[in-house]
Scaffold this motif. Sequence first.
Motif, PDB file in Angstrom:
ATOM      1  N   ILE A 182       0.863  -1.181   0.000  1.00 29.88           N
ATOM      2  CA  ILE A 182       0.000   0.000   0.000  1.00 29.88           C
ATOM      3  C   ILE A 182       0.898   1.229   0.000  1.00 29.88           C
ATOM      4  N   TYR A 183       0.937   1.918  -1.138  1.00 28.73           N
ATOM      5  CA  TYR A 183       1.699   3.167  -1.230  1.00 28.73           C
ATOM      6  C   TYR A 183       0.835   4.244  -0.590  1.00 28.73           C
ATOM      7  N   GLU A 184       1.128   4.580   0.655  1.00 26.41           N
ATOM      8  CA  GLU A 184       0.244   5.412   1.458  1.00 26.41           C
ATOM      9  C   GLU A 184       0.382   6.904   1.174  1.00 26.41           C
ATOM     10  N   HIS A 185       1.590   7.360   0.930  1.00 25.25           N
ATOM     11  CA  HIS A 185       1.945   8.783   0.798  1.00 25.25           C
ATOM     12  C   HIS A 185       1.044   9.640   1.683  1.00 25.25           C
ATOM     13  N   SER A 186       0.261  10.578   1.121  1.00 27.26           N
ATOM     14  CA  SER A 186      -0.635  11.420   1.929  1.00 27.26           C
ATOM     15  C   SER A 186      -2.086  11.176   1.577  1.00 27.26           C
ATOM     16  N   SER A 187      -2.382  10.001   1.018  1.00 21.64           N
ATOM     17  CA  SER A 187      -3.745   9.684   0.604  1.00 21.64           C
ATOM     18  C   SER A 187      -4.709   9.735   1.784  1.00 21.64           C
ATOM     19  N   SER A 188      -5.904  10.219   1.521  1.00 20.86           N
ATOM     20  CA  SER A 188      -6.900  10.328   2.586  1.00 20.86           C
ATOM     21  C   SER A 188      -7.424   8.967   3.035  1.00 20.86           C
ATOM     22  N   GLY A 189      -7.140   7.917   2.261  1.00 18.42           N
ATOM     23  CA  GLY A 189      -7.598   6.589   2.651  1.00 18.42           C
ATOM     24  C   GLY A 189      -6.523   5.718   3.255  1.00 18.42           C
ATOM     25  N   ARG A 190      -5.350   6.282   3.509  1.00 16.95           N
ATOM     26  CA  ARG A 190      -4.217   5.458   3.908  1.00 16.95           C
ATOM     27  C   ARG A 190      -4.438   4.729   5.237  1.00 16.95           C
ATOM     28  N   ASP A 191      -5.289   5.259   6.102  1.00 17.57           N
ATOM     29  CA  ASP A 191      -5.502   4.628   7.402  1.00 17.57           C
ATOM     30  C   ASP A 191      -6.573   3.538   7.380  1.00 17.57           C
ATOM     31  N   PRO A 215       1.122  15.477  -4.222  1.00 18.45           N
ATOM     32  CA  PRO A 215       0.058  15.530  -5.243  1.00 18.45           C
ATOM     33  C   PRO A 215       0.213  14.448  -6.306  1.00 18.45           C
ATOM     34  N   ILE A 216      -0.232  13.230  -5.986  1.00 18.21           N
ATOM     35  CA  ILE A 216      -0.148  12.110  -6.924  1.00 18.21           C
ATOM     36  C   ILE A 216      -1.197  12.281  -8.020  1.00 18.21           C
ATOM     37  N   ASP A 217      -0.750  12.266  -9.275  1.00 17.54           N
ATOM     38  CA  ASP A 217      -1.659  12.346 -10.414  1.00 17.54           C
ATOM     39  C   ASP A 217      -1.647  10.992 -11.101  1.00 17.54           C
ATOM     40  N   ILE A 241       0.724  -3.501  -6.072  1.00 19.16           N
ATOM     41  CA  ILE A 241       0.839  -2.297  -5.248  1.00 19.16           C
ATOM     42  C   ILE A 241      -0.426  -1.482  -5.476  1.00 19.16           C
ATOM     43  N   PHE A 242      -1.026  -1.040  -4.390  1.00 12.62           N
ATOM     44  CA  PHE A 242      -2.236  -0.230  -4.481  1.00 12.62           C
ATOM     45  C   PHE A 242      -1.976   1.151  -3.895  1.00 12.62           C
ATOM     46  N   SER A 243      -2.449   2.162  -4.611  1.00 10.61           N
ATOM     47  CA  SER A 243      -2.381   3.520  -4.108  1.00 10.61           C
ATOM     48  C   SER A 243      -3.530   4.311  -4.736  1.00 10.61           C
ATOM     49  N   ASP A 245      -4.922   8.741  -5.576  1.00 11.35           N
ATOM     50  CA  ASP A 245      -4.579  10.157  -5.543  1.00 11.35           C
ATOM     51  C   ASP A 245      -4.878  10.693  -4.143  1.00 11.35           C
ATOM     52  N   GLY A 246      -4.838  12.010  -3.975  1.00  7.52           N
ATOM     53  CA  GLY A 246      -4.966  12.602  -2.643  1.00  7.52           C
ATOM     54  C   GLY A 246      -6.253  12.304  -1.921  1.00  7.52           C
ATOM     55  N   ASP A 247      -7.378  12.266  -2.640  1.00 10.31           N
ATOM     56  CA  ASP A 247      -8.659  12.067  -1.946  1.00 10.31           C
ATOM     57  C   ASP A 247      -9.236  10.674  -2.154  1.00 10.31           C
ATOM     58  N   GLY A 248      -8.450   9.769  -2.716  1.00  8.88           N
ATOM     59  CA  GLY A 248      -8.835   8.369  -2.736  1.00  8.88           C
ATOM     60  C   GLY A 248      -9.936   7.990  -3.694  1.00  8.88           C
ATOM     61  N   ASP A 249     -10.152   8.771  -4.750  1.00  4.73           N
ATOM     62  CA  ASP A 249     -11.185   8.368  -5.706  1.00  4.73           C
ATOM     63  C   ASP A 249     -10.597   7.935  -7.051  1.00  4.73           C
ATOM     64  N   ARG A 250      -9.277   7.997  -7.188  1.00  3.47           N
ATOM     65  CA  ARG A 250      -8.612   7.561  -8.412  1.00  3.47           C
ATOM     66  C   ARG A 250      -7.547   6.531  -8.044  1.00  3.47           C
ATOM     67  N   PRO A 251      -7.669   5.308  -8.528  1.00  3.20           N
ATOM     68  CA  PRO A 251      -6.723   4.259  -8.132  1.00  3.20           C
ATOM     69  C   PRO A 251      -5.408   4.320  -8.900  1.00  3.20           C
ATOM     70  N   LEU A 252      -4.387   3.799  -8.270  1.00  2.00           N
ATOM     71  CA  LEU A 252      -3.100   3.610  -8.914  1.00  2.00           C
ATOM     72  C   LEU A 252      -2.643   2.210  -8.508  1.00  2.00           C
ATOM     73  N   VAL A 253      -2.601   1.296  -9.476  1.00  6.51           N
ATOM     74  CA  VAL A 253      -2.309  -0.106  -9.191  1.00  6.51           C
ATOM     75  C   VAL A 253      -1.144  -0.568 -10.050  1.00  6.51           C
ATOM     76  N   ALA A 254      -0.188  -1.248  -9.425  1.00  8.66           N
ATOM     77  CA  ALA A 254       0.954  -1.813 -10.142  1.00  8.66           C
ATOM     78  C   ALA A 254       0.862  -3.329 -10.151  1.00  8.66           C
TER      79      ALA A 254
END
Length: 475
Positions: A182-191, A215-217, A241-243, A245-254
């Motif tokens: 889980i690439y947490e960075h500053s995502s609002s869903g990281r917790d 600011p993950i795009d 790997i799951f991550s 963007d900042g507010d957790g409505d756009r996924p980033l998956v590896a």
Amino acid sequence: MTNIVTSDIIKTSNISFGTSGARGLVVEFTDDISAAFTHAFLAVISQKFEFETVALAIDNRPSSYGIAQACAAAIEEHGFEVEFHGVVPTPAIASYSLTKKIPCIMITGSHIPFDRNGMKFYRPDGEISKDDEYSISNSNYSFSKISALPTLVKCTDAADNYIARYTSLFDKYLLCGKKIGIYEHSSSGRDLYHQLFTSLGAEVVSLGRSDDFIPIDTEAVGDKDRSLAKSWSKKYCLDAIFSTDGDGDRPLVADEKGNWLRGDILGLLTSIALDIEALAIPVSCNTAVELSKRFKRVLRTKIGSPYVIAGFEGLIESYHCVAGFEANGGYLLATDLVINGKTLSALPTRDAVLPALMLLVAAGKDNISSLVENLPQRFTWSDRIKNFASEKSQQIIESAVMSPENFLSQLGLSQRQCADIDQTDGARFTLDNGDVFHLRPSGNAPELRCYTEAADELQAKEYVETILGKIPSLQ
């Protein structure tokens, strides 16, 4: 005490609606402006819906809590109760709002830099429409200047409900044997992502948590994040790997090799796994969607979730299973679905968790990369020029449409000819060899976005680099 008229302060501010909520510089989000947008929103929707409570949530930006305080003061002055859910993903508060049939406000700037912020508004039945945006911007509701900001007490219901939305569908051993970073960075869903994936049996590794806002795009993943994913995948032997963007409505998956999947490819695989009949997707998405021949109908729209949602209206009249996704990977579910004999309720707003889960379900014991390899091989790339005035972007696009041959020559692509121009949103040029490049000014910030598609990923990337390298010098 002198009252303030919402339309007066909104129109004189530098904050306006883009493709995803009201956006602007943090310094522009004064208490009165934040209150004005809140009052205008409530004045508009209270004419259509009955409710007593308004849900409120924020992302991890340093400025978000203060803006939420101003919104809470306005909600109370307007005569409603406030439920503050703290830092949660946008789809979590949106889903909670739909379930409780109450409106909500999400304070977030999504993926844009931390010196900017924004507000997303949801009616009791989902996202506000473009007509709602117009009504909010022109509302003449009168309110008092804020005298004091309230202290907000956090409620956990939205986060709990969001986790249960997905864990309730599957066996607790669904992801047993899977190792997920889980690439947490500053995502609002990281917790909450760690809890969600471990509840389904996965071994989870926390990665890249940051106290500073990043600011993950998901449409323009940077070289640093590409390298990080590959190094993490190798170091920890990850299956994915799951991550977000900042507010957790756009996924980033590896995948298992640390290669980030393009958002529209993730959306395509998700739609196949869900057995979706009809899709509404923006014009910028990969044409592999149509080439896959897996759907009865594919409707192309302007870019932005409000346009995708508007496209649902005609589709749900003819099809039982309808969904949509954007090139950024955000997945929108227009109809209820039955999964494992249990109902997954519609969530017609961008979501990041559903596509990640369905990708893992579809992969099963195989690798994610094998799913991608079985799709029609069309590759996309995208990036943007930052701090590029929208007016200049529009001028360049208008000139390009008037004389595409001259434009191709200016870009160093004189060996190609323009076969078609789609102006659904910006200008999407299809070349004589089937390759595509698409130029569009951002609706959220002074940026010019470039999307490309080709039969080869390096060629798609080269198009982006060439085009964005040439454009700043064009007059």
